[in-house]
Scaffold this motif. Structure first.
Motif, PDB file in Angstrom:
ATOM      1  N   THR A   1      -5.792  13.934   3.584  1.00 31.28           N
ATOM      2  CA  THR A   1      -6.552  14.805   3.413  1.00 31.28           C
ATOM      3  C   THR A   1      -7.663  14.374   3.444  1.00 31.28           C
ATOM      4  OG1 THR A   1      -4.116  15.117   1.896  1.00 31.28           O
ATOM      5  CG2 THR A   1      -5.938  16.601   1.220  1.00 31.28           C
ATOM      6  N   ARG A   2      -7.905  12.928   2.777  1.00 32.92           N
ATOM      7  CA  ARG A   2      -9.055  12.959   2.330  1.00 32.92           C
ATOM      8  C   ARG A   2      -9.282  12.142   4.447  1.00 32.92           C
ATOM      9  NH1 ARG A   2      -9.649  11.408  -3.478  1.00 32.92           N
ATOM     10  NH2 ARG A   2      -8.975  13.744  -3.976  1.00 32.92           N
ATOM     11  N   PRO A   3      -8.912  12.199   5.595  1.00 31.41           N
ATOM     12  CA  PRO A   3      -9.616  11.127   6.279  1.00 31.41           C
ATOM     13  C   PRO A   3     -11.081   9.625   6.148  1.00 31.41           C
ATOM     14  CG  PRO A   3      -9.477  13.249   7.548  1.00 31.41           C
ATOM     15  CD  PRO A   3      -9.427  13.308   5.851  1.00 31.41           C
TER      16      PRO A   3
ATOM     17  N   TYR B   1      -3.454   9.504   0.600  1.00 31.45           N
ATOM     18  CA  TYR B   1      -3.705  10.398  -0.523  1.00 31.45           C
ATOM     19  C   TYR B   1      -3.499  11.527   0.554  1.00 31.45           C
ATOM     20  CZ  TYR B   1      -6.161  12.736  -3.133  1.00 31.45           C
ATOM     21  OH  TYR B   1      -5.208  14.321  -4.580  1.00 31.45           O
ATOM     22  N   LEU B   2      -2.449  12.210  -0.198  1.00 33.60           N
ATOM     23  CA  LEU B   2      -2.068  13.922   0.362  1.00 33.60           C
ATOM     24  C   LEU B   2      -2.495  14.864  -0.553  1.00 33.60           C
ATOM     25  CD1 LEU B   2       1.229  12.591   2.488  1.00 33.60           C
ATOM     26  CD2 LEU B   2      -1.743  13.618   3.978  1.00 33.60           C
ATOM     27  N   GLU B   3      -2.806  15.972  -0.636  1.00 32.84           N
ATOM     28  CA  GLU B   3      -3.171  17.009  -1.760  1.00 32.84           C
ATOM     29  C   GLU B   3      -2.828  18.229  -1.014  1.00 32.84           C
ATOM     30  OE1 GLU B   3      -5.726  18.487  -4.704  1.00 32.84           O
ATOM     31  OE2 GLU B   3      -6.442  16.729  -4.056  1.00 32.84           O
ATOM     32  N   GLY B   4      -2.027  19.373  -1.752  1.00 33.59           N
ATOM     33  CA  GLY B   4      -1.764  20.237  -1.244  1.00 33.59           C
ATOM     34  C   GLY B   4      -1.280  21.547  -2.040  1.00 33.59           C
TER      35      GLY B   4
ATOM     36  N   LEU C   1       2.327   6.137  -1.681  1.00 30.15           N
ATOM     37  CA  LEU C   1       2.007   7.607  -0.823  1.00 30.15           C
ATOM     38  C   LEU C   1       1.409   7.960  -2.731  1.00 30.15           C
ATOM     39  CD1 LEU C   1       1.293   9.944   0.917  1.00 30.15           C
ATOM     40  CD2 LEU C   1       3.848  10.216   0.229  1.00 30.15           C
ATOM     41  N   GLN C   2       0.115   9.010  -2.771  1.00 27.25           N
ATOM     42  CA  GLN C   2      -0.435   9.692  -3.735  1.00 27.25           C
ATOM     43  C   GLN C   2      -0.581  10.831  -2.875  1.00 27.25           C
ATOM     44  OE1 GLN C   2      -4.208   7.891  -5.664  1.00 27.25           O
ATOM     45  NE2 GLN C   2      -3.084   5.310  -6.032  1.00 27.25           N
ATOM     46  N   LEU C   3       0.834  10.820  -4.069  1.00 28.24           N
ATOM     47  CA  LEU C   3       1.082  12.910  -3.007  1.00 28.24           C
ATOM     48  C   LEU C   3       0.445  13.953  -4.671  1.00 28.24           C
ATOM     49  CD1 LEU C   3       1.577  15.498  -1.740  1.00 28.24           C
ATOM     50  CD2 LEU C   3       4.594  14.742  -2.565  1.00 28.24           C
ATOM     51  N   ARG C   4      -0.998  14.440  -4.286  1.00 32.26           N
ATOM     52  CA  ARG C   4      -0.929  15.880  -5.128  1.00 32.26           C
ATOM     53  C   ARG C   4      -1.081  16.730  -4.930  1.00 32.26           C
ATOM     54  NH1 ARG C   4      -5.906  15.477  -9.525  1.00 32.26           N
ATOM     55  NH2 ARG C   4      -4.454  13.350 -10.418  1.00 32.26           N
ATOM     56  N   VAL C   5       0.312  17.338  -5.830  1.00 33.58           N
ATOM     57  CA  VAL C   5       0.510  18.883  -5.806  1.00 33.58           C
ATOM     58  C   VAL C   5      -0.558  19.462  -6.899  1.00 33.58           C
ATOM     59  CG1 VAL C   5       1.545  20.957  -6.531  1.00 33.58           C
ATOM     60  CG2 VAL C   5       2.848  19.021  -5.612  1.00 33.58           C
ATOM     61  N   SER C   6      -1.607  20.506  -5.806  1.00 34.87           N
ATOM     62  CA  SER C   6      -2.692  21.004  -6.271  1.00 34.87           C
ATOM     63  C   SER C   6      -1.882  22.087  -7.625  1.00 34.87           C
ATOM     64  CB  SER C   6      -3.043  22.696  -5.789  1.00 34.87           C
ATOM     65  OG  SER C   6      -3.650  21.517  -4.409  1.00 34.87           O
ATOM     66  N   GLY C   7      -3.082  22.500  -8.128  1.00 35.31           N
ATOM     67  CA  GLY C   7      -3.201  23.298  -9.942  1.00 35.31           C
ATOM     68  C   GLY C   7      -3.440  22.589 -11.284  1.00 35.31           C
ATOM     69  N   PRO C   8      -3.492  23.521 -12.102  1.00 34.57           N
ATOM     70  CA  PRO C   8      -3.647  22.626 -13.613  1.00 34.57           C
ATOM     71  C   PRO C   8      -2.846  21.364 -14.030  1.00 34.57           C
ATOM     72  CG  PRO C   8      -2.360  25.311 -13.581  1.00 34.57           C
ATOM     73  CD  PRO C   8      -2.198  24.271 -12.798  1.00 34.57           C
TER      74      PRO C   8
ATOM     75  N   LEU D   1       0.946  -1.206  -0.022  1.00 33.38           N
ATOM     76  CA  LEU D   1       0.107   0.181  -0.075  1.00 33.38           C
ATOM     77  C   LEU D   1       0.839   1.190  -0.158  1.00 33.38           C
ATOM     78  CD1 LEU D   1      -2.737  -1.069   2.960  1.00 33.38           C
ATOM     79  CD2 LEU D   1      -2.837  -1.262   0.617  1.00 33.38           C
ATOM     80  N   PRO D   2       0.336   2.363  -0.069  1.00 31.62           N
ATOM     81  CA  PRO D   2       1.597   3.812  -0.225  1.00 31.62           C
ATOM     82  C   PRO D   2       1.472   4.784   0.531  1.00 31.62           C
ATOM     83  CG  PRO D   2      -0.706   3.752  -1.835  1.00 31.62           C
ATOM     84  CD  PRO D   2      -0.394   2.629  -1.542  1.00 31.62           C
ATOM     85  N   VAL D   3       1.657   5.447   1.629  1.00 37.50           N
ATOM     86  CA  VAL D   3       2.822   5.940   2.426  1.00 37.50           C
ATOM     87  C   VAL D   3       3.361   7.125   3.049  1.00 37.50           C
ATOM     88  CG1 VAL D   3       3.724   4.296   3.368  1.00 37.50           C
ATOM     89  CG2 VAL D   3       2.755   4.761   4.958  1.00 37.50           C
TER      90      VAL D   3
END
Length: 312
Positions: free
Chosen positions: A43-45, A54-57, A153-160, A8-10
């Motif tokens: 980010t999505r508890p 999953y983290l996004e910012g 760990l799925q990390l998304r940086v906010s933006g287009p 799993l991602p972490v």
């Protein structure tokens, strides 16, 4: 680099160690230890059972989460932890770098867990101010006794975001009965591609496969080499191969190539038969001319010898 099996991602930072209930199961081998996202983080508890982190910012922020490490054995366990960026192996498998990811900071790089105990380890992800928008896949890797387990760990940086891909190096591998090609993720999002395949020949359609999901998760900026089996190609034909690949977000790409199938063994055999028949026919014509008294052309030395004998 050797791919690491990812459960799993972490992403995590050290928080606490919790004793297991008194009615714990009998001691098991130390290889039964596990790593998974702690409940209620990210980010999505959500409740227990998160399949990955999953983290996004936006750029310049610090994101936090927690990983749970369980030791069900009857012996103490020491786990080494690191965060690592992810990439696609050549065959499309999910793999992680051997070097630590500088974006991921662990509360402790090494954790000692007593028997029948779970340790919750926090971690933080610092998104640099100049980070590009889109997906930045990574994993939290735990290692002990030669065994490595990765939590994605799925990390998304906010933006287009942009979903785009291309199909390259399409070719027919006749020796192995395969149609080979490469997929390249040209966008900044992770793609789950679907492939449709069609082969048309002079004598009709040779292959027609509707769109299907491919067993690969194509990460941003990555290239993977894939193939489709073609067990029964035509013995004699010239074909045109067309691939259509799609993915969520509007990603679409096509590619085509051609190939000729000629049974060279049979052609060579037929040529030998034709040549043999021509030689036999020529010999037959010569025999008939001799029987009819027609002059037969002889090599030059034999002509000269015949003329010399006539003078004598």
């Amino acid at each position: 680099m050797r791919p690491i099996r990812l459960v799993l991602p972490v992403t995590a930072l050290l928080l606490c160690a919790l004793a297991a209930p008194a009615a714990a199961a009998a001691p098991t081998a130390s290889g039964d230890w596990t790593a998974a996202p702690a409940s209620g983080g990210g980010t999505r508890p959500s409740s227990d059972g998160r399949p990955y982190f999953y983290l996004e910012g936006p750029p310049g922020t610090v994101l936090q989460d927690t990983v749970s490490l369980s030791n069900p054995s009857g012996a103490p366990l020491t786990l080494r932890l690191r965060g690592a960026a992810a990439y696609n192996a050549t065959d499309g498998g999910f793999a992680v770098r051997r070097t630590p990811d500088p974006w991921i900071a662990l509360a402790a790089p090494e954790v000692k867990i007593p028997p029948h105990t779970r340790a919750d380890v926090p971690f933080a992800v610092t998104v640099p101010p100049g980070a590009q928008p889109g997906d930045h896949p990574a994993a939290l890797v735990a290692e002990a006794g030669g065994r490595e387990v990765g939590v994605r760990l799925q990390l998304r940086v906010s933006g287009p975001t942009l979903s785009a891909l291309t199909v390259e190096s399409l070719r027919v591998d006749k020796a192995h009965g395969l149609i080979r090609y490469a997929l390249v993720n040209r966008g900044n999002t992770t793609l789950a591609p679907r492939l449709a395949l069609r082969v048309d020949g002079v004598f009709g359609r040779a292959l027609d496969r509707p769109a299907k999901a491919l067993p690969v998760e194509l990460l941003p900026g990555q290239r993977v080499e894939l193939s489709e089996p073609w067990a029964h190609p035509p013995a004699l034909d010239r074909v045109t191969v067309r691939l259509d690949v799609t993915a969520d977000g509007g990603a679409h790409a096509t590619a085509g190539t051609s190939a000729a199938f000629v049974p060279w063994g049979a052609v060579a055999g037929a040529a030998l038969v034709v040549l043999g028949g021509a030689a036999a026919a020529l010999r037959l014509v010569r025999r008939r001319r001799r029987r009819a008294g027609e002059p037969v052309e002889m090599p030059l030395p034999e002509r000269e010898l015949a003329q010399t004998g006539a003078r004598q």
